[in-house]
Scaffold this active site. Structure first.
Site, PDB file in Angstrom:
ATOM      1  N   SER A  62      40.022  13.521  11.122  1.00  0.00           N
ATOM      2  CA  SER A  62      40.961  14.443  10.469  1.00  0.00           C
ATOM      3  C   SER A  62      40.205  15.233   9.420  1.00  0.00           C
ATOM      4  O   SER A  62      39.484  14.651   8.600  1.00  0.00           O
ATOM      5  CB  SER A  62      42.094  13.672   9.783  1.00  0.00           C
ATOM      6  OG  SER A  62      42.736  14.540   8.847  1.00  0.00           O
ATOM      7  N   GLY A 115      52.993  14.356   2.927  1.00  0.00           N
ATOM      8  CA  GLY A 115      53.851  13.567   2.050  1.00  0.00           C
ATOM      9  C   GLY A 115      54.799  14.402   1.215  1.00  0.00           C
ATOM     10  O   GLY A 115      55.310  13.940   0.199  1.00  0.00           O
ATOM     11  N   LEU A 118      57.912  17.434   4.514  1.00  0.00           N
ATOM     12  CA  LEU A 118      57.894  18.530   5.488  1.00  0.00           C
ATOM     13  C   LEU A 118      57.348  18.047   6.822  1.00  0.00           C
ATOM     14  O   LEU A 118      57.018  18.822   7.706  1.00  0.00           O
ATOM     15  CB  LEU A 118      57.076  19.708   4.941  1.00  0.00           C
ATOM     16  CG  LEU A 118      57.625  20.243   3.607  1.00  0.00           C
ATOM     17  CD1 LEU A 118      56.689  21.280   3.001  1.00  0.00           C
ATOM     18  CD2 LEU A 118      59.024  20.843   3.807  1.00  0.00           C
ATOM     19  N   GLU A 153      56.035   6.294  15.714  1.00  0.00           N
ATOM     20  CA  GLU A 153      56.178   6.090  14.264  1.00  0.00           C
ATOM     21  C   GLU A 153      56.993   4.823  13.975  1.00  0.00           C
ATOM     22  O   GLU A 153      56.647   4.049  13.091  1.00  0.00           O
ATOM     23  CB  GLU A 153      56.816   7.334  13.615  1.00  0.00           C
ATOM     24  CG  GLU A 153      56.783   7.267  12.097  1.00  0.00           C
ATOM     25  CD  GLU A 153      56.765   8.630  11.395  1.00  0.00           C
ATOM     26  OE1 GLU A 153      56.459   9.658  12.033  1.00  0.00           O
ATOM     27  OE2 GLU A 153      57.059   8.647  10.189  1.00  0.00           O
ATOM     28  N   ASP A 165      62.617  14.636  12.934  1.00  0.00           N
ATOM     29  CA  ASP A 165      61.329  15.265  12.636  1.00  0.00           C
ATOM     30  C   ASP A 165      60.558  15.601  13.909  1.00  0.00           C
ATOM     31  O   ASP A 165      60.018  16.694  14.061  1.00  0.00           O
ATOM     32  CB  ASP A 165      60.473  14.341  11.760  1.00  0.00           C
ATOM     33  CG  ASP A 165      61.127  14.071  10.422  1.00  0.00           C
ATOM     34  OD1 ASP A 165      62.149  14.722  10.114  1.00  0.00           O
ATOM     35  OD2 ASP A 165      60.620  13.199   9.688  1.00  0.00           O
TER      36      ASP A 165
HETATM   37  P1  ADP Z   1      55.488  13.543   5.595  1.00  0.00           P
HETATM   38  O1  ADP Z   1      55.720  13.320   7.042  1.00  0.00           O
HETATM   39  O2  ADP Z   1      56.726  13.908   4.850  1.00  0.00           O
HETATM   40  O3  ADP Z   1      54.400  14.507   5.304  1.00  0.00           O
HETATM   41  P2  ADP Z   1      54.779  10.783   5.732  1.00  0.00           P
HETATM   42  O4  ADP Z   1      54.552   9.745   4.683  1.00  0.00           O
HETATM   43  O5  ADP Z   1      55.802  10.531   6.760  1.00  0.00           O
HETATM   44  O6  ADP Z   1      55.029  12.159   4.973  1.00  0.00           O
HETATM   45  O7  ADP Z   1      53.428  11.028   6.522  1.00  0.00           O
HETATM   46  C1  ADP Z   1      52.232  11.260   5.831  1.00  0.00           C
HETATM   47  C2  ADP Z   1      51.105  10.493   6.488  1.00  0.00           C
HETATM   48  O8  ADP Z   1      50.803  11.070   7.777  1.00  0.00           O
HETATM   49  C3  ADP Z   1      49.802  10.584   5.724  1.00  0.00           C
HETATM   50  O9  ADP Z   1      49.725   9.577   4.748  1.00  0.00           O
HETATM   51  C4  ADP Z   1      48.762  10.384   6.806  1.00  0.00           C
HETATM   52  O10 ADP Z   1      48.595   9.020   7.092  1.00  0.00           O
HETATM   53  C5  ADP Z   1      49.417  11.030   8.015  1.00  0.00           C
HETATM   54  N1  ADP Z   1      48.956  12.409   8.210  1.00  0.00           N
HETATM   55  C6  ADP Z   1      49.727  13.508   8.344  1.00  0.00           C
HETATM   56  N2  ADP Z   1      48.978  14.612   8.576  1.00  0.00           N
HETATM   57  C7  ADP Z   1      47.698  14.209   8.585  1.00  0.00           C
HETATM   58  C8  ADP Z   1      46.431  14.861   8.772  1.00  0.00           C
HETATM   59  N3  ADP Z   1      46.329  16.168   8.988  1.00  0.00           N
HETATM   60  N4  ADP Z   1      45.332  14.098   8.715  1.00  0.00           N
HETATM   61  C9  ADP Z   1      45.402  12.772   8.492  1.00  0.00           C
HETATM   62  N5  ADP Z   1      46.541  12.115   8.324  1.00  0.00           N
HETATM   63  C10 ADP Z   1      47.675  12.796   8.355  1.00  0.00           C
HETATM   64 MG    MG Z   2      56.960  11.833   7.897  1.00  0.00          MG
END
Ligand code: ADP
Ligand code: MG
Length: 376
Positions: A62, A115, A118, A153, A165
């Protein structure tokens, strides 16, 4: 400069797939009750570049995470910790649904704020699901992939989210909000041409995420289930509009009444917003968004001072409507405003945050963008 796929994995990628984050216009916590939601895709997307491998290993990088690519054996038990849980969970969920996926190298890159409520997690899951099925040449239906991503998830990452979502990320269309019945998964694209109405939709990310969120989600879920049980219905969704007052009276318990009242009034608000959008009356949804926020704040109790501040300042600066969006306890607010008022709303919010000693919010305007897709 971010490394390219070739720099990470030493060969070209075979394809690119992307999936958007989402903002929910109205219908918060209704998916816990098998009812309606009305999200739209935001412009920020997660892109996955991928190439297949001959073995059963996922190579994962990532660009939002420091460090080298990690390798995860698909035949080893369990799901790793950290962000790589998400792509591995998607592969496991695809296999659990009977889709053969092979090993692959993936580079994930995202503009979706992580986080912030969105749905960066669903954007990541959906982009990975498209990439893995695309590489394997497997044809799937968008909603089927959304369910597989949700299962990833729920069961493999261990986060008990609803279907909104992933369905939004997979199924939204440009220029439209997505009316989704989370019970039947029936869906309809509802036109939302903000520019034609001289309006903007702002998303204000408070940049806070209070710890209460996770435990509160389970707690609210249990309250909704208890209320449905007490009323003898499968889900609160099943209380008809003309039965709301009687149902609330029957519940008795003060806290349970407030929790159920949020869900039952929110369900009506979604349908009212859809009715207004269908008749081209976008500006008129403002007061309904505000009522939705007050209901989440007072009855469902999932807001927080930062979210309330954005909503109150936006309204005081002339916004037509504003509400917290997503699970609450931080995350983002969606604001509907006339084009001319948008910059005042943003600067007033920034000043209010500075005055209160909160860290600066991040605001952007959004229009309904396209859902997940293969990229050229
Ligand atoms: P939201 O979905 O509201 O942004 P969440 O807590 O559900 O918040 O998801 C966030 C998590 O998803 C991050 O902590 C990470 O583990 C993962 N994540 C999302 N996008 C990425 C990305 N581009 N690269 C790495 N991890 C990601
Ligand atoms: Mg989420």
């Amino acid at each position: 400069m971010s490394p390219s796929f070739a720099e990470v994995f030493g060969r070209p990628c075979e394809g690119r797939w992307s999936a958007p984050g989402r903002v929910n216009l109205i219908g918060e916590y209704t998916d816990l009750n098998e009812s309606f939601v009305l999200p739209l895709a935001i412009g920020q997307r997660t892109t996955v570049e991928a190439a297949s491998r001959p073995d059963r290993v996922l190579g994962l990088k990532s660009l939002q995470q420091d460090g080298e690519a990690v390798e995860v054996d698909l035949d080893a038990p369990g799901v790793p910790g950290g962000w790589s849980a998400y792509p591995v969970a998607v592969a496991r969920s695809l296999e659990a649904s009977g889709f053969a996926v092979g090993g692959a190298d993936l580079v994930c890159d995202s503009q979706v704020p992580i986080g912030a409520g969105l749905s960066s997690s669903a954007a990541l899951e959906c982009a990975v699901a498209l990439a893995l099925t695309g590489l394997a040449g497997v044809k799937t239906d968008a909603m089927e992939l959304a369910r597989i991503a949700q299962r990833a998830e729920n069961e493999f990452v261990g986060v008990p989210c609803g279907i909104m979502d992933q369905a939004a990320s997979m199924c939204c269309e440009e220029g439209h909000a997505l009316l989704l019945d989370t019970r039947s998964l029936e869906r309809r694209q509802v036109p939302l041409d903000l520019a034609a109405a001289g309006l903007v939709l702002l998303v204000v990310d408070t940049r806070v995420k209070h710890d209460l969120g996770e435990s509160a989600y389970g707690d609210r879920r249990r309250s909704c289930e208890a209320a449905a049980r007490a009323l003898g219905v499968r889900a609160l969704r099943d209380v008809p509009p003309d039965g709301v007052q009687a149902a609330l009276a029957e519940l008795g318990d003060e806290e349970l009444v407030r929790r159920a009242r949020h869900v039952l009034t929110e369900q009506a608000r979604v349908l009212e917003v859809v009715r207004l959008l269908d008749s081209g009356r976008i500006a008129d949804i403002g007061p309904i968004l505000v009522a939705g926020h007050r209901s989440l704040r007072d009855d469902f109790e999932v807001s927080c001072v930062e979210l309330d501040t954005v909503v109150e300042v936006a309204l005081a600066t002339g916004a037509l409507g504003a509400r917290m969006t997503g699970g609450g306890f931080g995350g983002s607010v969606v604001v509907l405003a006339e084009v001319g008022a948008a910059s005042d709303v943003v600067s007033a919010t920034e000043s209010a945050f500075a005055d209160k000693g909160f860290s600066p919010p991040v605001a952007f305007s959004t229009v309904p963008g396209p859902g997940a897709r293969a990229e050229r």
